[in-house]
Structure formats: structure tokens, C-alpha cells
Design an enzyme around this catalytic site. Structure first.
Site, PDB file in Angstrom:
ATOM      1  N   LYS A   1      -7.631 -46.015  -1.346  1.00  0.00           N
ATOM      2  CA  LYS A   1      -8.613 -46.433  -2.365  1.00  0.00           C
ATOM      3  C   LYS A   1      -9.214 -47.779  -1.977  1.00  0.00           C
ATOM      4  CE  LYS A   1      -6.441 -44.230  -6.345  1.00  0.00           C
ATOM      5  NZ  LYS A   1      -5.714 -44.481  -7.585  1.00  0.00           N
TER       6      LYS A   1
ATOM      7  N   GLU B   1       4.503 -37.105  -3.826  1.00  0.00           N
ATOM      8  CA  GLU B   1       4.173 -38.425  -4.366  1.00  0.00           C
ATOM      9  C   GLU B   1       5.413 -39.117  -4.950  1.00  0.00           C
ATOM     10  OE1 GLU B   1      -0.127 -38.702  -5.710  1.00  0.00           O
ATOM     11  OE2 GLU B   1       0.907 -39.310  -7.526  1.00  0.00           O
TER      12      GLU B   1
ATOM     13  N   HIS C   1       0.968 -13.838   8.117  1.00  0.00           N
ATOM     14  CA  HIS C   1       0.047 -13.503   9.201  1.00  0.00           C
ATOM     15  C   HIS C   1      -0.709 -14.733   9.706  1.00  0.00           C
ATOM     16  CE1 HIS C   1       0.614  -9.126   8.649  1.00  0.00           C
ATOM     17  NE2 HIS C   1       1.039  -9.571   7.481  1.00  0.00           N
TER      18      HIS C   1
HETATM   19  O1  PA5 Z   1       0.815 -38.667 -10.325  1.00  0.00           O
HETATM   20  C1  PA5 Z   1      -0.014 -39.573 -10.351  1.00  0.00           C
HETATM   21  O2  PA5 Z   1       0.195 -40.606 -10.984  1.00  0.00           O
HETATM   22  C2  PA5 Z   1      -1.334 -39.452  -9.651  1.00  0.00           C
HETATM   23  O3  PA5 Z   1      -1.417 -38.307  -8.878  1.00  0.00           O
HETATM   24  C3  PA5 Z   1      -2.474 -39.445 -10.646  1.00  0.00           C
HETATM   25  O4  PA5 Z   1      -2.312 -38.367 -11.510  1.00  0.00           O
HETATM   26  C4  PA5 Z   1      -3.835 -39.361  -9.958  1.00  0.00           C
HETATM   27  O5  PA5 Z   1      -3.955 -40.369  -8.999  1.00  0.00           O
HETATM   28  C5  PA5 Z   1      -4.954 -39.484 -10.973  1.00  0.00           C
HETATM   29  O6  PA5 Z   1      -4.857 -40.684 -11.660  1.00  0.00           O
HETATM   30  P1  PA5 Z   1      -5.563 -40.918 -13.051  1.00  0.00           P
HETATM   31  O7  PA5 Z   1      -5.026 -39.947 -14.019  1.00  0.00           O
HETATM   32  O8  PA5 Z   1      -5.224 -42.330 -13.411  1.00  0.00           O
HETATM   33  O9  PA5 Z   1      -7.042 -40.720 -12.833  1.00  0.00           O
END
Ligand code: PA5
Length: 451
Positions: free
Chosen positions: A426, A291, A312
Site C-alpha cells: 500500500k 494473513e 488435469h
Molecule cells: O483480514 C483483514 O483484516 C484484511 O484482509 C482486510 O479485510 C482487507 O484488507 C480489507 O480491509 P478493510 O475492510 O479495512 O477495507
């Protein structure tokens, strides 16, 4: 400060040499300055950098008190969150307690079992978890920085109804703990209305960098893990990985080596462990790097495997498939528990040559043999040695990966702290669900799906 971890890059052979790393020095220094002078892309999300020393002490005390209360009144803690709002906690809890923690007898475990929900949209998963906790005292920790994420919101709606039905609204309030933004989001609004105990995710720390905030610390503390030691380890990392000289800073060396491998066509990194309890550490790592660095058409694809299990299944591909891979191996030098192999008079399995050796001795030879075979097959590797798996070492390792990830992001020329790509799915999901405001997108997606 003595470090709990060290780096071995001898298996990169000629792919990346010290002189290649030397050539990258000016870029590393520039990335270091950008990070520390807080003048780069995403500089509003650098709270994690000084977090190990600069955390809210009163909040930490409240986390400890809440954890104790949950330990006293519950057999189960349900942690509701997704992405950065659960992976860090799960990684640390599994690393420290092992894969069988939740299945142990309650009197042996002594602390609540910790289960995770809101990280998928499977009704089967939710139903099975509901079945599992039936008749058990439980508490809930809902974690969402934005406070608007669909997956945890759905799970919370379901578990809120169950907990209120079981204990009544007032007692349920004492068993619901919210971790969210200090001011915004639907979750914060709900927490204020219902007067749930609430922990704050600092504004300047993004989800995947938040494991050392209450996001990770509350569930980790409930599982009986020493969070002071975890933070101490991260503090050690902050000090140990502060030198801008890549030859004196293994965190920067790791970033440099990854970058050089990437430039040489190694576009997939596999994080390898030889301890099953580190499986979720691999998941946390994948989110952190995927990410943070996978953007603008760039970035190494982060993968993970559990060896020798996956030798494996994935071993064939790694040995012999596309040659765009390198491995980063986490080597835990001392296992938490060691067993040795005993003599068997009949020796039908032919294993008597191992009598007196420990299982870990065999594991280490598997690691060495595999690493060499993979290098010969064209898969170079970086080894991260950890003396032992304990909260302090884990805290330092977390900081190591976080800082290296930020430096690596700046080397790539991207913003390591945003995640706009996550929004695309989303929007489509909301449109297809008929959420108000998404009508036009809904029409165009429905047409495309109809084709
Ligand atoms: O690293 C990030 O920002 C994302 O992976 C969020 O943690 C994830 O989308 C969850 O978001 P939130 O904490 O706003 O529910």
C-alpha cells in the site's frame, strides 16, 4: 452437540501419529489457555470467539430487514469490498447457491444476483460489471472496516455516481448500505454525511474473522441463505470445539496435525474440494490462514485446488513435484443434488459398467483413488468430512477453521490477528500514485524503477 463435521487423519500414516499429537498436548493446552484467557498476542481481536452467541441481536434484525428491502427493490446487489470484507460472503454464497446462481433467470433465482467489486483495480472488470447491470435495478453494499482501503473506495466512487444518476441522490441513498467501523474512517464519515444505512463491524473482530458479522451476513441474506442457521452452526462449533483436550476436539487436532506436518517440512497446505461451489471457500481459507499465520518468516503456505478439475493441471505437481505438500480434503458426503448414469445401448464411450451408479459415486471414487495415489507419492492428507453442505454445517466449518487458525498461530509463536505485511504494498502504491505525504518514498521508488 452433534457435529456436522468430522476429521480423518488415517492418511497421515507414520508422518504424524497419535503419540506425536500426545507430545504436543502441553503446547495445545497452553494455546487454548492463551486464547480463552485472552492473554496472547492480538487479544484485542478476539470478538469472533464468542460472536455466535454474543452478537448484537438488534443489528441482526436490521440486517434481515435491509436484505428484504434489497430483495424487493433490486435485481442485483453489488458488494464492494476486498480481503476479509468480501471473501467470506462470496464463499458462503457460492457454496450454498452454486456457480450458476448469477446467470439463472431472474424468476427462477427469485433473489438478486450478487456481484463483487472493489476487490481489484482492473478498469476492464469494473467496466464489464457496469455493462452487465445496465438497465437493472440495483443496490450497493460497501464494506470496509478501516473505511480507507483504496480498491473499494475507487469502486464505490464509480458506482455511487452511477446509482445517483440512475435514481437521483435521494432514492440512491435508500439503495446504498455501508458496513464499517462504528466511528472511524472516511467511509463512516461519508455514511454519516449522506445518511446511508450503516452496519457496524465490531472493533474486536478483524476482517478475515468477520464473515459472521454484518460484513458477511447482509450479502448472504440477500442471496436468500438462512443466516440464523449459519449462526446456529457457528454456535454448535463454539460448543463442540471448546474442549482443551486435543483428542476430544477435532479443531485442535487439525491445528496440531498441521503444526506437526509443518515441523516435518510440509510447508504447503492445499485445501482440496470436489464440489466446484467450494472454490471460493478455498479463497476464504487461503486469506484466513495466509494473513493470520504467514509472518516472522514462518507459516504454512495455504493453497487450494478444485478436483477433479485441477487434477488435469496441478495433479502432476502434487503427485510428483517438490515433497513439501500436504492436502486437506473437504469431503461433502451427500451432494445437494444427485444424478445417475443411464444405459446407452451402443456404449461407444464404454461407460455402461457405471449404469445405475450416481455421478457422486464416481466423484467419491475419484477422491479416494486420488488421495491414495497422493499419499503413495509422499503427500499425506487430512480429511474433513461434512455430512451435507447446508448453512448450519458451513457455519460450523467456518468456526472450525477460525479457531484452529488462532490455535495454530499461537503454536507458531506469532500474532494471528495482525497483518502488518499487507501495508508494504500500500505504501509503495500510494507513493507511486503521488499521494501527499509519500514524497520521499516516491523519490526512492522512482529511482529504483528507473534502474
Ligand atoms: O483480514 C483483514 O483484516 C484484511 O484482509 C482486510 O479485510 C482487507 O484488507 C480489507 O480491509 P478493510 O475492510 O479495512 O477495507
Amino acid at each position: 452437540m452433534t457435529s456436522s463435521i468430522s476429521l480423518n487423519i488415517k492418511n497421515l500414516q507414520e508422518a504424524v501419529t497419535e503419540s506425536h499429537i500426545d507430545n504436543l498436548k502441553p503446547m495445545i493446552t497452553a494455546a487454548h489457555n492463551t486464547l480463552h484467557n485472552r492473554c496472547g498476542a492480538g487479544n484485542e481481536f478476539l470478538g469472533w470467539l464468542d460472536l455466535p452467541t454474543n452478537y448484537d441481536k438488534a443489528e441482526l434484525e436490521r440486517v434481515k430487514v435491509a436484505a428484504k428491502r434489497i430483495q424487493e427493490n433490486s435485481k442485483v446487489l453489488i458488494v464492494i469490498g476486498i480481503g476479509g470484507s468480501y471473501l467470506g460472503a462470496r464463499a458462503v454464497i457460492e457454496a450454498m447457491t452454486g456457480p450458476f446462481f448469477n446467470s439463472m433467470d431472474e424468476d427462477k433465482r427469485k433473489v438478486p444476483a450478487v456481484y463483487f467489486a472493489g476487490n481489484n483495480i482492473s478498469s476492464t472488470y469494473l467496466s464489464q460489471l457496469i455493462q452487465l447491470i445496465d438497465g437493472k435495478d440495483f443496490a450497493i453494499n460497501v464494506i470496509s472496516k478501516s473505511g480507507t482501503t483504496t480498491e473499494p473506495a475507487i469502486a464505490f466512487r464509480i458506482f455511487k455516481e452511477i446509482i445517483e444518476k440512475k435514481y437521483g441522490k435521494e432514492e440512491a441513498k435508500k439503495r446504498i448500505f455501508i458496513t464499517t467501523d462504528k466511528a472511524k474512517g472516511a467511509l463512516k464519515k461519508l455514511a454519516d454525511t449522506e445518511r446511508y444505512e450503516t452496519f457496524i463491524i465490531p472493533d474486536d473482530i478483524g476482517g478475515r474473522f468477520s464473515v459472521l458479522t454484518p460484513v458477511g451476513l447482509l450479502p448472504i441474506a440477500v442471496a436468500g441463505i438462512n443466516i440464523d442457521e449459519l449462526l446456529q452452526g457457528a454456535r454448535n462449533g463454539r460448543e463442540n470445539f471448546s474442549n482443551e483436550d486435543v483428542h476430544r476436539n477435532i479443531c485442535y487436532k487439525y491445528a496440531a496435525v498441521r503444526h506437526l506436518l509443518y515441523e516435518r517440512g510440509k510447508t504447503t497446505e492445499i485445501l482440496v474440494n470436489y464440489e466446484p461451489c467450494l472454490q471460493y471457500f478455498g479463497e476464504w481459507f487461503k486469506q484466513l490462514y495466509g494473513e493470520s499465520q504467514g509472518k516472522d518468516g514462518k507459516g504454512i503456505f495455504p493453497a487450494s485446488v478444485n478436483f477433479s478439475t485441477d487434477l488435469h493441471s496441478m495433479g502432476q505437481y502434487i503427485q510428483d513435484g517438490m515433497r513439501n505438500i500436504f492436502e486437506t480434503i473437504i469431503n461433502v458426503e451427500e451432494p445437494q443434488i444427485n444424478l445417475s448414469i443411464k444405459e446407452d445401448e451402443e456404449n461407444v464411450d464404454g461407460l455402461n459398467f457405471l449404469v445405475g451408479k450416481t455421478i457422486d459415486f464416481v466423484n467419491k471414487r475419484a477422491m479416494e483413488g486420488t488421495a491414495l495415489a497422493h499419499v503413495e507419492g509422499g503427500v499425506p492428507n487430512i480429511v474433513i468430512n461434512m455430512k451435507a453442505l447446508n448453512p448450519k454445517a458451513l457455519g460450523e466449518l467456518i468456526y472450525f477453521f477460525e479457531k484452529s487458525c488462532a490455535i495454530g498461530g499461537y503454536l507458531l509463536g506469532i500474532n494471528p490477528f495482525d497483518q502488518e505485511g499487507v501495508e508494504a504494498y500500500k505504501k509503495n502504491m500510494f507513493a507511486l500514485l503521488g499521494k501527499p505525504g509519500y514524497e520521499e518514498l516516491q523519490r526512492s521508488l522512482t529511482e529504483r524503477l528507473g534502474d
